[in-house]
Design an enzyme around this catalytic site. Structure first.
Site, PDB file in Angstrom:
ATOM      1  N   ASP A 193      -0.475 -18.218   5.673  1.00 55.65           N
ATOM      2  CA  ASP A 193      -1.461 -19.254   5.332  1.00 55.65           C
ATOM      3  C   ASP A 193      -1.803 -20.099   6.560  1.00 55.65           C
ATOM      4  OD1 ASP A 193       1.206 -19.833   5.019  1.00 55.65           O
ATOM      5  OD2 ASP A 193       0.980 -21.152   3.298  1.00 55.65           O
ATOM      6  N   ASP A 238      -4.485  -6.012   6.698  1.00 54.05           N
ATOM      7  CA  ASP A 238      -5.789  -5.608   6.176  1.00 54.05           C
ATOM      8  C   ASP A 238      -6.758  -6.794   6.225  1.00 54.05           C
ATOM      9  OD1 ASP A 238      -7.795  -4.236   4.956  1.00 54.05           O
ATOM     10  OD2 ASP A 238      -6.736  -3.813   3.102  1.00 54.05           O
ATOM     11  N   LYS A 276       5.296 -14.108   5.268  1.00 51.25           N
ATOM     12  CA  LYS A 276       5.536 -15.141   4.257  1.00 51.25           C
ATOM     13  C   LYS A 276       7.026 -15.134   3.925  1.00 51.25           C
ATOM     14  CE  LYS A 276       3.249 -17.511   1.892  1.00 51.25           C
ATOM     15  NZ  LYS A 276       3.020 -18.984   2.066  1.00 51.25           N
ATOM     16  N   TYR A 282       0.816  -1.219   0.000  1.00 47.27           N
ATOM     17  CA  TYR A 282       0.000   0.000   0.000  1.00 47.27           C
ATOM     18  C   TYR A 282       0.851   1.270   0.000  1.00 47.27           C
ATOM     19  CZ  TYR A 282      -3.931  -3.082   1.156  1.00 47.27           C
ATOM     20  OH  TYR A 282      -4.885  -4.067   1.136  1.00 47.27           O
TER      21      TYR A 282
END
Ligand code: NAD
Length: 361
Positions: A224, A248, A191, A124
Site C-alpha cells: 500500500d 501484475d 504485505k 496465480y
C-alpha cells in the site's frame, strides 16, 4: 552471427505490432532468422490445443522468442495460454523496465524503474477450490480442525502459494540484474505485516539474499505504501522485486507513470531461455485497425537484442524510438494530445526505420 528466434505474432493487435517490430529489428542489420509459431485461439482451431507442442519445442530449441499478445477467453474456454507458456518453460522472472522518454505523455520525469515479478506461483498458481465442491467442503473441515477458524460454507478459495525456492531465485535474479546493469537499490514489495507466513517468507528470503550483495542497497516496503510512494515520488525507486500477484498491478501502475501500456516492454526469463513480449494485451477493439502503438513491442525487441549480445544495435534502436517519441509527429493516438493527428502502427515503424537509416543525431 545469425540468431534464430521463435516469432509468435499473437492475436488482436498482436500481428500488427509484431510485424512493425520485426521490420525495425531487421533494419538494425542484426541477422535474425524467424521461426514462426502460432498459439492461442488460432492454434486451438488449427491443432486442437491453444499451446501446441511444436511452439514450445521451437522456443526450447531457439531459446529466445519474440511474442505478441494473445487473448484469453473470459469465463469459458482455455485458461491463459500466456500463463501456461511461462509455466511450461519455467520462465520464472518477469522483467518490466519502465522509463520516461522525453516527449511521452506523462507529468513524471526521470522515472527509471525495473519491475521484477515472480512468474510461477502466488495467487496465480492456479490452485482453486470452487464453492459447494466436495474438495471445498474437505478444506473447510481441515481449516476448522487445524485453526479453529470458521470459513463461510458458501466460500470459494484460491491459494496464495509462496515458496522459499521461488522467492530465493526471483530475488537473486533481481540482484543479479541490478549488478549487471549498475543499479544501486533493490526494493522488495510485500504485505508481510498481514500475510505473516506467505509474504513473511518472501521478505525473510529477500533479506537473506540481500546480504550476499554488499554493493547494492536492499530496502523493503509495504504494498500500500509502495502504491502511494510510486505515484508521489517514483524517482526514489530503482529495481522492485515482487511476488506474482502484486507484480501484475505494480507493473501496470509503473507503465502508467511513463506514458501508458504503449511504452511498456517486458520479458519472461528462465535459466537459458527467454520470451520477450510487451506488458499490454491484445486490445481486441483495435485489432486489424493499424492504430495500436508498436513501441512497447519494439522496446521488448531492444531488450531481446541486448539479451542476444547485440548491445550496439539495441542502443541504436532504442535511440531511434526515443527520437520518434521526442519529435511527437509519427506517434500513435495514445501519445498524442489530439488523437485525430495520430500516426498508424506501420507509420511508426517507417519513422523508426528512417531514424535508423539516417543515423541518430
Ligand atoms: P489490453 O492491454 O489488451 O488493453 C487495455 C487497453 O489499453 C486497450 O483497450 C487500449 O486502450 C490500451 N492499449 C493496450 N495496448 C496498447 C497499445 N499497444 N497501443 C495503444 N493502446 C494500447 O488489456 P485487456 O483489454 O485487459 O486484455 C485484452 C486481452 O489481452 C485479454 O484477453 C487478456 O487476457 C489478454 N492479455 C494478454 C497478455 C499477453 O499476451 N501477455 C497480457 C495482458 C492481457
Amino acid at each position: 552471427m545469425q540468431h534464430k528466434v521463435t516469432f509468435i505474432p499473437g492475436d488482436g493487435i498482436g500481428p500488427g505490432v509484431a510485424n512493425a517490430t520485426q521490420r525495425v529489428l531487421e533494419a538494425t542489420g542484426v541477422r535474425l532468422q524467424w521461426d514462426t509459431a502460432i498459439i492461442g485461439s488460432q492454434a486451438q482451431d488449427m491443432f486442437g490445443t491453444p499451446l501446441p507442442e511444436s511452439a514450445l519445442q521451437s522456443i526450447r530449441e531457439n531459446t529466445v522468442a519474440l511474442k505478441g499478445p494473445v487473448t484469453t477467453p473470459i469465463g469459458s474456454g482455455f485458461r491463459s495460454v500466456n500463463v501456461a507458456l511461462r509455466k511450461e518453460l519455467d520462465l520464472y522472472a518477469c522483467l518490466r523496465p519502465c522509463k520516461t522518454y522525453p516527449g511521452a505523455p506523462t507529468q513524471y520525469k526521470n522515472v527509471d524503474i525495473v519491475v521484477v515479478r515472480e512468474n510461477t506461483e502466488d495467487l496465480y498458481s492456479g490452485i482453486e477450490f470452487a464453492n459447494d465442491s466436495p474438495e471445498m467442503m474437505k478444506l473447510l473441515e481441515f481449516i476448522i480442525q487445524t485453526t479453529g477458524e470458521k470459513v463461510r460454507r458458501d466460500s470459494a478459495v484460491s491459494l496464495k502459494v509462496i515458496s522459499q525456492t521461488a522467492s530465493r531465485r526471483i530475488v537473486r535474479f533481481a540482484f543479479e540484474y541490478a549488478r549487471q546493469n549498475s543499479r544501486k537499490k533493490v526494493t522488495a514489495v510485500h504485505k508481510a505485516n498481514i500475510l505473516k507466513f506467505s509474504d513473511g517468507l518472501f521478505l525473510d528470503t529477500a533479506r537473506q539474499v540481500g546480504e550476499e550483495y554488499h554493493e547494492i542497497e536492499f530496502t523493503d516496503i509495504l504494498l500500500d505504501a509502495a502504491c502511494m510512494q510510486l505515484v508521489r515520488k517514483p524517482e526514489q525507486f530503482d529495481v522492485l522485486v515482487l511476488p506474482n500477484f502484486y507484480g501484475d498491478f505494480i507493473s501496470d501502475l509503473c507503465a502508467g507513470l511513463v506514458g501508458g501500456l504503449g511504452l511498456a516492454p517486458g520479458a519472461n526469463i528462465g535459466d537459458g531461455i527467454a520470451v520477450f513480449e510487451p506488458t499490454h494485451g491484445s486490445a481486441p477493439k483495435y485489432a486489424g485497425k493499424n492504430k495500436a502503438n508498436p513501441m512497447a513491442m519494439m522496446l521488448s525487441g531492444v531488450m531481446m537484442l541486448r539479451y542476444l549480445g547485440e548491445k550496439g544495435s539495441a542502443d541504436r534502436l532504442e535511440k531511434a524510438i526515443a527520437e520518434v517519441i521526442a519529435e511527437g509527429r509519427n506517434v500513435t493516438y495514445d501519445l498524442k494530445l489530439h488523437p485525430e493527428e495520430a500516426a498508424s502502427t506501420s507509420q511508426v515503424a517507417d519513422a523508426v526505420i528512417e531514424k535508423l537509416r539516417h543515423g541518430s543525431k
